[in-house]
Design a protein around this motif. Structure first.
Motif, short mmCIF file in Angstrom:
data_model
loop_
_atom_site.label_atom_id
_atom_site.label_comp_id
_atom_site.label_asym_id
_atom_site.label_seq_id
_atom_site.Cartn_x
_atom_site.Cartn_y
_atom_site.Cartn_z
N ALA A 13 31.54 42.30 45.14
CA ALA A 13 33.52 42.50 45.00
C ALA A 13 34.49 43.34 45.57
CB ALA A 13 32.09 45.01 44.75
N ARG A 14 34.69 43.62 47.03
CA ARG A 14 35.86 42.88 47.34
C ARG A 14 36.58 41.69 47.27
NH1 ARG A 14 33.26 45.34 51.80
NH2 ARG A 14 32.39 43.48 52.85
N VAL A 15 35.50 40.92 46.76
CA VAL A 15 36.48 39.80 46.68
C VAL A 15 36.93 39.14 45.35
CG1 VAL A 15 35.95 36.94 46.75
CG2 VAL A 15 35.41 37.60 48.62
N ILE A 16 36.40 39.98 44.22
CA ILE A 16 36.44 39.99 42.74
C ILE A 16 37.78 41.04 42.85
CG2 ILE A 16 35.39 41.31 40.70
CD1 ILE A 16 32.73 39.92 41.76
N LEU A 17 37.91 41.70 43.45
CA LEU A 17 38.73 42.90 43.28
C LEU A 17 40.10 42.54 44.10
CD1 LEU A 17 37.43 46.27 43.95
CD2 LEU A 17 37.72 45.48 41.68
N PHE A 18 39.77 41.16 45.43
CA PHE A 18 41.08 41.03 45.63
C PHE A 18 41.48 39.82 44.95
CE2 PHE A 18 43.03 37.43 48.19
CZ PHE A 18 44.06 37.77 49.05
N GLU A 19 40.62 38.84 43.96
CA GLU A 19 41.18 38.55 42.98
C GLU A 19 42.24 38.96 41.74
OE1 GLU A 19 41.28 34.97 43.57
OE2 GLU A 19 40.76 34.96 45.27
N ALA A 20 41.67 39.98 41.32
CA ALA A 20 42.14 40.91 40.88
C ALA A 20 43.43 40.75 40.57
CB ALA A 20 41.57 41.90 40.14
#
Length: 735
Positions: free
Chosen positions: A430-437
């Motif tokens: 989840a953190r990786v997805i939000l980081f990319e966003a």
């Protein structure tokens, strides 16, 4: 009061400082600090309005939007004042003199700092942020400008007389003198420092205040040092408990960027939840040391993970291609690319709707819960936002969430029927997805000024992390930073204050401002840490050369201690010795710690004498209000303990030597003196020249390293493996 408009224009466009360049398009006719502005004030007989701040300061941005971009307010400023802008990070000497005045006259300080000076640079009035109109019982900036302009015209002699008296008082009170015949402070200072820290400690969420809450790493340095030296004492155990609880709560809090790593400057609330979102290099560097100390004291892997987290952020977002470290990232940014106005925290916060959309998939294949549900539960993401309105005076965080952990990963896993490993993996995904966003959002302003002191601070932290964690990438990054300083900031045996990132990432030196005492102190410490990590004597030689140059330029030859500035600048009305460890430890505190470490390593008894002079100079402060100088108290602790000499005899750069070095760094030995005996002519000759007795120690073989541990002038038999060395280092000093 004059009503016409000056024709001087805004003169900041050719400056290098990011902060000054931010104001280059203001309708205010700004000058940089310098003789041109002073001459204009004398010629036109006007008060100087001095505005001091830094490029990532939230309230500096607010005052700029409200007042300095307001054409009507600018007219009043231009007609009646010579307006001067100063970047406090570029000119800490100017900032210190006038902050001393503002704090003494108003009882509080901060940035932006707003001070009114006579043409002779004497302060006559000042404060911090002023609103654009009278409100809430606070005088508005236009009212203040008009009032002071009229008073100056009506009776400038009274103004000057008042200012001169104020300056005399400041000069008298800023002087320090050691009590005659005073002993060195010792147990009384340590006991009182522990008592004062315990009284200020907030037990629910940690930290040493209610709100706002600052990390205050210097407090942690003292507590960790005390515990390392006296782990059997109850007050040392209590100090360790306070430190660990504070670091745990900071790690869990919103001050920690859970998506893109690093820590914000401070939190506005008791819970470490809602920060002012700027990230400063000097905070990252000091917190690396704090979490390394926590890791060494407990062995808990989480503390090492936080160190890696901070260094990931610094290496990714605060690094110049040539090896230097940038100063900071701003708190404010555009919410959308086409937005007209920046908002605080826009780059970092999340709406519940956005998180739900981005994390809409199942937490694991076939699981009934979505990734969003697990993430929102763990990081306290709420529909309608989780920010207390009292922490959001401008409604910039309305309906937004600042991520904060109120429970453990294990507890979240149990809530959703996930194992610890499954929950950790889900949260990481989840953190990786939000980081990319987040990478798609407009980034906050980057202050790409590279301050020498903070680079020394960071390279020292990076080097120590490489040694403690055994990760070469950190040692290599520290080496790049050290070489950057040597190449760009070290000229003719002296340091410069700052460098700037020019076109195509070229390094620009700007106005070549001479280094201040903290630049020397932190670079000495940085090079000393580089030496202890690599045992390459090049860095030890540089540390000694810089220490000698610092003594030449800043030491008070009529008294003791270090002045903040060199002599010879007539625009600096007071030569001040810093006497408080604040967001950054004072130059005297860092320096005395360096002297205590360097004296036995270089066989320099004159360094010991200087350290003793500093401790005597600050005797009263150390014994009465030691909480003001926790970093100096930590150095005092080391001074009073006999050093542990660790002599490594081996081949430079060999694997066996690296393993032995890491074994040393994995033990909490604040009083260690680490030396390498090698057949190489450079380092081996340098060390043997200072310590002739080391001639009898020789490497055993090409790939073997022997380690000798010496205490109280007695050396034990050598050991030849890291495990045996660790056992030897754990033996108490008294044995």
């Amino acid at each position: 009061m004059a009503t016409g408009d000056s024709t001087s224009g805004n003169k900041l466009g050719l400056e290098k400082s990011p902060y000054l360049l931010q104001h280059a398009s203001n309708p205010v006719h700004w000058y940089p600090w310098g003789e041109e502005a002073f001459a204009a004030a004398r010629k036109q007989n006007k008060l100087i309005f001095l505005s001091v701040g830094y490029s990532t300061c939230h309230w500096c941005h607010v005052m700029e939007r409200e007042s300095f971009e307001n054409s009507e307010i600018a007219k009043i400023m231009n007609a009646n004042f010579i307006n001067v802008k100063v970047d406090r990070e570029e000119r800490p000497d100017v900032d210190k003199v006038y902050m001393t005045f503002v704090t003494a006259s108003s009882g509080r300080g901060g940035w932006p700092m707003s001070v009114f000076l006579t043409p002779e640079l004497v302060p006559v009035a000042g404060g911090t942020y002023f609103p654009p109109e009278d409100r809430f019982g606070r005088i508005g900036f236009p009212t203040l400008l008009t009032t002071l302009a009229n008073k100056w015209q009506e009776n400038e002699e009274k103004f000057k007389e008042s200012g001169s008296k104020i300056l005399e008082v400041l000069d008298r009170t800023s002087r320090l003198s050691a009590p005659r015949g005073s002993d060195l402070p010792a147990d009384e200072a340590f006991a009182r420092c522990l008592t004062q820290l315990s009284r200020s400690y907030e037990p629910e969420y940690g930290g040493f205040s209610e709100s706002p809450k600052f990390p205050q790493p210097a407090n942690l340095t003292f507590l960790f040092t005390y515990n390392a030296l006296f782990p059997q004492l109850d007050d040392a155990k209590h100090g360790l408990k306070m430190s660990l609880h504070t670091l745990d709560k900071m790690d869990q809090g919103g001050i920690h960027d859970h998506v893109a790593q690093g820590f914000a400057r401070y939190s506005t609330d008791k819970q470490w939840h809602v920060p002012h979102f700027e990230k400063m290099l000097y905070d990252q560097a000091q917190l690396v040391h704090a979490y390394l100390d926590a890791f060494l004291a407990t062995g808990r892997p989480r503390y090492a993970e936080v160190v890696r987290d901070i260094l990931t952020y610094v290496m990714r977002d605060l690094s110049h291609p040539s090896g230097g470290f940038y100063s900071a990232e701003d708190a404010d940014s555009l919410p959308e690319p086409n937005s007209e106005h920046k908002r605080e925290g826009a780059f970092c916060v999340w709406s519940h709707e956005e998180v739900t959309q981005l994390l809409s998939g199942p937490v694991t294949p076939g699981h009934k819960s979505t990734l969003a549900e697990v993430f929102c539960h763990h990081y306290s993401v709420a529909d309608g936002g989780n920010v207390n309105p009292y922490q959001d005076p401008h409604d910039e965080l309305k309906n937004q969430n600042v991520l904060i952990e109120h429970g453990t990963v294990e507890e979240t896993g149990r809530e959703f029927g996930l194992s610890l490993e499954q929950c950790e993996a889900a949260l990481e995904r989840a953190r990786v997805i939000l980081f990319e966003a987040r990478r798609q959002r407009p980034r906050p302003h980057l202050d790409d000024k590279m301050v020498t002191a903070w680079n020394g601070m960071m390279l020292g932290a990076m080097a120590r992390a490489g040694a403690v964690l055994g990760e070469v990438k950190y040692t290599q990054r520290a080496l790049e930073a050290a070489n950057f300083i040597k190449t760009n900031m070290y000229q003719d045996g002296k340091l410069l204050r700052a460098a700037y990132s020019g076109p195509e990432n070229q390094v620009s030196l700007g106005s070549c401002i001479a280094g201040f005492v903290d630049d020397y102190a932190w670079m000495v410490r940085g090079f000393l840490n580089m030496y202890e990590t690599t045992l390459d004597c090049e860095w030890l030689v540089l540390a000694e050369q810089l220490q000698d140059k610092q003594d030449e330029l800043f030491w008070d030859k009529k008294g003791a201690g270090y002045f903040m500035t060199q002599s010879g600048d007539d625009s600096i009305l007071l030569r001040i010795k810093e006497d408080q460890d604040g967001a950054e430890p004072s130059g005297n505190s860092v320096s005395v710690g360096n002297l205590v470490r360097l004296a036995p390593l270089l066989a320099r008894p004159d360094f010991t004498e200087k350290a003793e002079s500093i401790f005597r100079l600050f005797y009263e402060r150390l014994c009465k209000i030691p909480i003001a100088l926790p970093e100096m108290n930590a150095a005092l602790l080391l001074y009073h303990q006999p050093p542990t000499q660790i002599i490594l005899a081996g081949k430079k750069d060999s694997d066996s030597l690296r393993q032995m070095i890491q074994a040393v760094h994995r033990e909490t030995l604040p009083c260690r003196v680490l030396m390498l005996v090698t057949d190489s002519q450079d380092c081996g000759a340098f060390i043997r020249e200072r310590h002739p007795s080391l001639a009898k120690y020789r490497p055993k073989g090409e790939e073997d390293t022997l380690a000798y541990v010496c205490r109280d002038f007695s050396c034990q038999l050598p050991v030849n493996t890291p495990d045996l060395l660790k056992e030897r280092l754990k033996i108490p000093m008294s044995q």
